[in-house]
Design an enzyme around this catalytic site. Structure first.
Site, mmCIF file in Angstrom:
data_model
loop_
_atom_site.group_PDB
_atom_site.id
_atom_site.type_symbol
_atom_site.label_atom_id
_atom_site.label_comp_id
_atom_site.label_asym_id
_atom_site.label_seq_id
_atom_site.Cartn_x
_atom_site.Cartn_y
_atom_site.Cartn_z
ATOM 1 N N HIS A 111 -3.764 4.949 -0.436
ATOM 2 C CA HIS A 111 -2.506 4.490 -1.050
ATOM 3 C C HIS A 111 -2.117 5.270 -2.307
ATOM 4 O O HIS A 111 -1.747 4.680 -3.335
ATOM 5 C CB HIS A 111 -2.587 2.996 -1.364
ATOM 6 C CG HIS A 111 -2.750 2.112 -0.156
ATOM 7 N ND1 HIS A 111 -2.228 2.424 1.083
ATOM 8 C CD2 HIS A 111 -3.378 0.905 -0.010
ATOM 9 C CE1 HIS A 111 -2.526 1.451 1.936
ATOM 10 N NE2 HIS A 111 -3.228 0.532 1.307
ATOM 11 N N HIS A 182 3.723 -2.851 1.101
ATOM 12 C CA HIS A 182 2.420 -3.473 1.353
ATOM 13 C C HIS A 182 2.433 -4.991 1.155
ATOM 14 O O HIS A 182 1.480 -5.577 0.637
ATOM 15 C CB HIS A 182 1.363 -2.820 0.455
ATOM 16 C CG HIS A 182 -0.015 -2.891 1.002
ATOM 17 N ND1 HIS A 182 -0.728 -4.066 1.071
ATOM 18 C CD2 HIS A 182 -0.820 -1.940 1.521
ATOM 19 C CE1 HIS A 182 -1.907 -3.817 1.595
ATOM 20 N NE2 HIS A 182 -1.997 -2.539 1.883
ATOM 21 N N GLU A 316 2.629 -2.818 8.077
ATOM 22 C CA GLU A 316 3.059 -1.684 7.259
ATOM 23 C C GLU A 316 3.675 -0.619 8.169
ATOM 24 O O GLU A 316 2.992 -0.072 9.036
ATOM 25 C CB GLU A 316 1.856 -1.071 6.534
ATOM 26 C CG GLU A 316 1.132 -2.039 5.632
ATOM 27 C CD GLU A 316 -0.256 -1.525 5.251
ATOM 28 O OE1 GLU A 316 -0.377 -0.356 4.833
ATOM 29 O OE2 GLU A 316 -1.224 -2.290 5.397
HETATM 30 C C1 BGC Z 1 -5.542 -0.778 4.345
HETATM 31 C C2 BGC Z 1 -6.829 -1.562 4.178
HETATM 32 C C3 BGC Z 1 -7.040 -1.739 2.707
HETATM 33 C C4 BGC Z 1 -5.865 -2.436 2.121
HETATM 34 C C5 BGC Z 1 -5.994 -2.495 0.657
HETATM 35 C C6 BGC Z 1 -4.444 -1.604 3.809
HETATM 36 O O1 BGC Z 1 -3.236 -0.955 3.979
HETATM 37 O O2 BGC Z 1 -5.316 -0.394 5.653
HETATM 38 O O3 BGC Z 1 -7.909 -0.896 4.740
HETATM 39 O O4 BGC Z 1 -8.206 -2.444 2.430
HETATM 40 O O5 BGC Z 1 -4.674 -1.780 2.436
HETATM 41 O O6 BGC Z 1 -5.052 -3.283 0.168
#
Ligand code: BGC
Length: 352
Positions: A111, A182, A316
C-alpha cells in the site's frame, strides 16, 4: 439496536505536518449520509437506510483523527497508493533502473510504503454538498517511487445511494501506479459482529493464486471447484476455513479476482439478511480484490466496539498486485502526457 450517527467535525480538526485536517459530510435526497476526511482522502462513514428505514453505518472507522492515528490497522477507508497491494521485495525496475521501496509487510512493500497516501493530508474542494475532490502532489522519489505524481480522488454521493470514487493521476516521469479505496464494509453495521453471514457474489471466472509471501505466482486459476467460486451467491463463511492451500496461505480471502465485466455491470455484490442492505460494486479496474479482514484485531471503532477478525471485508478495485515485476500482467506504467483514470462505484440497495 445501535443508533448510528456521523462523527463530529470538531473531532477531525487538527494539524498534521502543518496541514489542517477536516471532516466533510455529504447528504443525498434519499437521506443517505457519508463522511470523509482529508487525512488519507478517506471514507469515514456511510449511513445507509436499512429495510426498516433506520440508518446503518456500514463503514468501519474511528470518530476522531486521533482514532485513525493510533489505529493498529492504518488503511480504514483510505486511498491506498502510490501502489496499493504488494510489490515483491519492495523492488522493481523501470527503463533499466532499479527502484527500492520500504519493506513494510515482511519483505514486501504494501500500500505505497510506510508513509503511503493514507498518511497524507490532501487538499480538498467541496462542490454543492454532492462531491469532494481531494488533491495530493507526491514529490519525485517519495517512498522510493519515481516521478512527481499529481493525484485527484473524487468522491460523489448520488441520489441513488451510490458512492462513486474517481481516481486521476499524471506524472512528470515514467512511473508505476495502482490506486484503490480501502474501506472495510460491514452491512450489519460497523462493530456489529463479523461479516461471515454476508452473502457474496463475484462474477469472475478466475483469480490470482499467491505464494507464501502473498505475492501472485503469475498463474491465473479458474475458480471452478474451489473456495473462490462466488459466481453463484454464497455465504462468506462457507469456505473461509477450507483446507485449500490458497485459503491457508492468506488465512482467509485476500485475493484478486479478474474483472471482465463492463463498468455498467456489477463485478461483486454483498448482502446482509439482517439489515436487508445489498452492496454492488462496479469498476473499470482489471481486478476486484476480496479481503475478508483476516488480520483485523484490537481496534475499537466508532461504535465503541472492537473490530475483530472478519469484522469487515474490503472489495478493492485495483490492478493486479506486483505488476511492476510481472510483465505479463496488464501494465501499471504511467508516462508523462498520459492521464491515469479509474472509477469504482459502491451502490447500496435494499433487498428484502
Ligand atoms: C491486503 C491485506 C492486508 C490489508 C492491510 C489488504 O488490502 O490485501 O493483506 O493485510 O490490506 O490492511
Amino acid at each position: 439496536m445501535t443508533t448510528y450517527k456521523l462523527p463530529l467535525p470538531k473531532d477531525f480538526e487538527g494539524k498534521l505536518n502543518n496541514k489542517n485536517t477536516h471532516l466533510i459530510t455529504l447528504t443525498n435526497r434519499a437521506g443517505m449520509q457519508i463522511a470523509l476526511t482529508d487525512y488519507g482522502a478517506r471514507l469515514v462513514s456511510a449511513l445507509v437506510p436499512d429495510k426498516n428505514g433506520d440508518l446503518i453505518d456500514v463503514i468501519l472507522g474511528f470518530d476522531s483523527i486521533q482514532g485513525y492515528l493510533s489505529a493498529v490497522e492504518p488503511y480504514h477507508g483510505a486511498t491506498a497508493g502510490r501502489y496499493c497491494n504488494r510489490i515483491a521485495k519492495g523492488k522493481f525496475s523501470l527503463e533499466g533502473k532499479e527502484y527500492t521501496l520500504a519493506q513494510n509487510n515482511g519483505t514486501n512493500s504494501l500500500h505505497g510504503g510506510i508513509e503511503g497516501f493514507h498518511t497524507r493530508v490532501w487538499d480538498r474542494q467541496v462542490s454543492f454538498n454532492k462531491l469532494v475532490n481531494f488533491y495530493y502532489v507526491s514529490p519525485d522519489g517519495e517512498e522510493g517511487f519515481p516521478g512527481e505524481l499529481k493525484t485527484t480522488v473524487t468522491y460523489e454521493l448520488t441520489n441513488f445511494n451510490e458512492i462513486i470514487i474517481r481516481f486521476r493521476a499524471i506524472s512528470d516521469a515514467p512511473t508505476v501506479l495502482n490506486l484503490t479505496n480501502h474501506a472495510y464494509f460491514n452491512l450489519n453495521g460497523e462493530g456489529n459482529g463479523d461479516v461471515l453471514n454476508h452473502v457474496i457474489t463475484i462474477r469472475s471466472e478466475e483469480f490470482l493464486p499467491l505464494d507464501e509471501n502473498q505475492i501472485p505466482t503469475g498463474e491465473v486459476f479458474s475458480v471452478e471447484g474451489t473456495a473462490f467460486d462466488f459466481r453463484q451467491p454464497k455465504l462468506l463463511a462457507t469456505d473461509i476455513n477450507s483446507q485449500e492451500e490458497q485459503i491457508q496461505v492468506a488465512s482467509g480471502y485476500d485475493h484478486s479476482f479478474i474483472n471482465n465485466q463492463p463498468i455498467s455491470e456489477p463485478i461483486a455484490k454483498a448482502f446482509s439478511k439482517e439489515t436487508g442492505i445489498e452492496l454492488q460494486v462496479f469498476t473499470n479496474e482489471p481486478c476486484i480484490h476480496l479481503y475478508s479482514g483476516n488480520f483485523l484485531s484490537d481496534d475499537e471503532g466508532k461504535s465503541g466496539r472492537k473490530y475483530l477478525r472478519y469484522g469487515g471485508f474490503c472489495f478493492e478495485a485495483q490492478h493486479y498486485p506486483d505488476s511492476p515485476n510481472q510483465l505479463e500482467f496488464p501494465s501499471v506504467r504511467l508516462d508523462p502526457g498520459d492521464v491515469f483514470e479509474s472509477e469504482v462505484r459502491y451502490k447500496f440497495t435494499i433487498n428484502k
